[in-house]
Design a protein around this motif. Structure first.
Motif, PDB file in Angstrom:
ATOM      1  N   LEU A 286      -1.070   5.876   6.801  1.00 44.90           N
ATOM      2  CA  LEU A 286      -1.802   4.607   6.795  1.00 44.90           C
ATOM      3  C   LEU A 286      -3.115   4.723   6.023  1.00 44.90           C
ATOM      4  CD1 LEU A 286      -1.233   3.391  10.467  1.00 44.90           C
ATOM      5  CD2 LEU A 286      -0.200   2.484   8.378  1.00 44.90           C
ATOM      6  N   VAL A 287      -3.805   5.839   6.189  1.00 44.30           N
ATOM      7  CA  VAL A 287      -5.060   6.056   5.461  1.00 44.30           C
ATOM      8  C   VAL A 287      -4.783   6.096   3.958  1.00 44.30           C
ATOM      9  CG1 VAL A 287      -6.883   7.748   5.015  1.00 44.30           C
ATOM     10  CG2 VAL A 287      -6.261   7.191   7.364  1.00 44.30           C
ATOM     11  N   VAL A 288      -3.737   6.798   3.568  1.00 47.75           N
ATOM     12  CA  VAL A 288      -3.399   6.896   2.147  1.00 47.75           C
ATOM     13  C   VAL A 288      -3.020   5.515   1.599  1.00 47.75           C
ATOM     14  CG1 VAL A 288      -1.693   7.820   0.526  1.00 47.75           C
ATOM     15  CG2 VAL A 288      -2.735   9.316   2.226  1.00 47.75           C
ATOM     16  N   GLN A 289      -2.246   4.735   2.362  1.00 45.20           N
ATOM     17  CA  GLN A 289      -1.875   3.395   1.912  1.00 45.20           C
ATOM     18  C   GLN A 289      -3.113   2.513   1.744  1.00 45.20           C
ATOM     19  OE1 GLN A 289       0.921   1.972   4.808  1.00 45.20           O
ATOM     20  NE2 GLN A 289       2.663   3.033   3.873  1.00 45.20           N
ATOM     21  N   LYS A 290      -4.068   2.631   2.643  1.00 44.29           N
ATOM     22  CA  LYS A 290      -5.295   1.840   2.539  1.00 44.29           C
ATOM     23  C   LYS A 290      -6.065   2.228   1.283  1.00 44.29           C
ATOM     24  CE  LYS A 290      -9.474   0.626   5.080  1.00 44.29           C
ATOM     25  NZ  LYS A 290     -10.240   0.829   6.310  1.00 44.29           N
ATOM     26  N   GLN A 291      -6.149   3.530   1.024  1.00 49.02           N
ATOM     27  CA  GLN A 291      -6.851   3.983  -0.178  1.00 49.02           C
ATOM     28  C   GLN A 291      -6.141   3.481  -1.433  1.00 49.02           C
ATOM     29  OE1 GLN A 291      -6.922   8.214   0.393  1.00 49.02           O
ATOM     30  NE2 GLN A 291      -8.854   8.170   1.543  1.00 49.02           N
ATOM     31  N   VAL A 292      -4.816   3.486  -1.422  1.00 47.88           N
ATOM     32  CA  VAL A 292      -4.053   3.000  -2.572  1.00 47.88           C
ATOM     33  C   VAL A 292      -4.341   1.521  -2.793  1.00 47.88           C
ATOM     34  CG1 VAL A 292      -1.709   2.477  -3.369  1.00 47.88           C
ATOM     35  CG2 VAL A 292      -2.240   4.742  -2.471  1.00 47.88           C
ATOM     36  N   ARG A 293      -4.358   0.718  -1.701  1.00 45.42           N
ATOM     37  CA  ARG A 293      -4.658  -0.719  -1.829  1.00 45.42           C
ATOM     38  C   ARG A 293      -6.047  -0.934  -2.410  1.00 45.42           C
ATOM     39  NH1 ARG A 293      -2.478  -1.322   3.314  1.00 45.42           N
ATOM     40  NH2 ARG A 293      -4.574  -1.464   4.181  1.00 45.42           N
ATOM     41  N   ILE A 294      -7.029  -0.164  -1.921  1.00 46.79           N
ATOM     42  CA  ILE A 294      -8.407  -0.303  -2.425  1.00 46.79           C
ATOM     43  C   ILE A 294      -8.457   0.004  -3.918  1.00 46.79           C
ATOM     44  CG2 ILE A 294     -10.713   0.718  -2.321  1.00 46.79           C
ATOM     45  CD1 ILE A 294     -10.265   1.039   0.718  1.00 46.79           C
ATOM     46  N   LEU A 295      -7.804   1.107  -4.322  1.00 48.27           N
ATOM     47  CA  LEU A 295      -7.817   1.489  -5.734  1.00 48.27           C
ATOM     48  C   LEU A 295      -7.056   0.470  -6.592  1.00 48.27           C
ATOM     49  CD1 LEU A 295      -7.350   5.353  -5.429  1.00 48.27           C
ATOM     50  CD2 LEU A 295      -9.440   4.101  -5.990  1.00 48.27           C
ATOM     51  N   GLU A 296      -5.958  -0.083  -6.063  1.00 50.51           N
ATOM     52  CA  GLU A 296      -5.234  -1.113  -6.811  1.00 50.51           C
ATOM     53  C   GLU A 296      -6.110  -2.356  -6.988  1.00 50.51           C
ATOM     54  OE1 GLU A 296      -1.672  -1.614  -4.512  1.00 50.51           O
ATOM     55  OE2 GLU A 296      -0.565  -0.133  -5.702  1.00 50.51           O
ATOM     56  N   ASP A 297      -6.847  -2.730  -5.951  1.00 51.22           N
ATOM     57  CA  ASP A 297      -7.756  -3.884  -6.062  1.00 51.22           C
ATOM     58  C   ASP A 297      -8.826  -3.623  -7.121  1.00 51.22           C
ATOM     59  OD1 ASP A 297      -6.369  -5.264  -4.135  1.00 51.22           O
ATOM     60  OD2 ASP A 297      -7.767  -4.759  -2.501  1.00 51.22           O
ATOM     61  N   ARG A 298      -9.387  -2.431  -7.113  1.00 50.87           N
ATOM     62  CA  ARG A 298     -10.401  -2.094  -8.116  1.00 50.87           C
ATOM     63  C   ARG A 298      -9.805  -2.160  -9.520  1.00 50.87           C
ATOM     64  NH1 ARG A 298     -13.418   3.187  -5.487  1.00 50.87           N
ATOM     65  NH2 ARG A 298     -14.335   2.111  -3.706  1.00 50.87           N
ATOM     66  N   LEU A 299      -8.591  -1.656  -9.652  1.00 49.71           N
ATOM     67  CA  LEU A 299      -7.926  -1.694 -10.959  1.00 49.71           C
ATOM     68  C   LEU A 299      -7.701  -3.138 -11.396  1.00 49.71           C
ATOM     69  CD1 LEU A 299      -6.485  -0.240 -13.290  1.00 49.71           C
ATOM     70  CD2 LEU A 299      -4.399  -0.304 -11.908  1.00 49.71           C
ATOM     71  N   ASP A 300      -7.245  -3.979 -10.483  1.00 45.57           N
ATOM     72  CA  ASP A 300      -7.042  -5.392 -10.822  1.00 45.57           C
ATOM     73  C   ASP A 300      -8.351  -6.044 -11.279  1.00 45.57           C
ATOM     74  OD1 ASP A 300      -4.359  -5.240 -10.229  1.00 45.57           O
ATOM     75  OD2 ASP A 300      -4.579  -6.048  -8.188  1.00 45.57           O
ATOM     76  N   GLN A 301      -9.429  -5.751 -10.583  1.00 45.76           N
ATOM     77  CA  GLN A 301     -10.736  -6.314 -10.959  1.00 45.76           C
ATOM     78  C   GLN A 301     -11.169  -5.812 -12.336  1.00 45.76           C
ATOM     79  OE1 GLN A 301     -13.335  -5.253  -7.750  1.00 45.76           O
ATOM     80  NE2 GLN A 301     -12.362  -6.658  -6.282  1.00 45.76           N
TER      81      GLN A 301
END
Length: 146
Positions: free
Chosen positions: A105-120
């Protein structure tokens, strides 16, 4: 390994049960022989006595075997207890029963955060490209005017 130990334990328990039932059968045979010896004559008494002695010897052998099996079962139970304690310690050392799930779950959260940053970042990049295109167009228009 735990399943193998349970299988060994089950086999040993079956052997003990079989020995117990044979012991009961032998006891019944001994009682039957004693009843027949009292009812019949002295000539067959020695044969019956021989059979009784043989059955008693077999009973003693089965008792010794049953004791050995009980000891083996006790040893297996102790070994199982040690292994269960070891498994529990390993689980605690790994962070508990749900440690893997929590880490995932921690890894998935980090992946979501990094994907959001990439999208921005992609949005900002596209905006910069659009602005550069507009500036280039206005530069080209100014060059044509002069």
């Amino acid at each position: 390994f735990l399943e193998e130990t349970h299988l060994i334990l089950r086999r040993q328990q079956q052997a003990v049960d079989k020995i117990r039932s044979e012991n009961e059968t032998l006891r019944a045979d001994v009682a039957k022989c004693r009843r027949h010896s009292a009812a019949s004559g002295p000539a067959s008494r020695s044969q019956r006595q021989h059979r009784v002695d043989r059955l008693l010897a077999e009973k003693e052998n089965l008792t010794v075997t049953a004791d050995r099996e009980r000891t083996a079962i006790r040893t297996v139970h102790e070994h199982i207890a040690v292994l269960q304690a070891k498994v529990l310690r390993e689980r605690k050392a790994a962070g508990g029963v749900n440690a893997t799930r929590e880490n995932e779950l921690v890894v998935q959260k980090q992946v979501r955060i990094l994907e959001d940053r990439l999208d921005q970042a992609v949005v900002r990049y596209n905006q910069a490209l659009a602005q550069n295109r507009q500036l280039r167009d206005s530069i080209d228009n100014l060059k044509k005017e002069h």
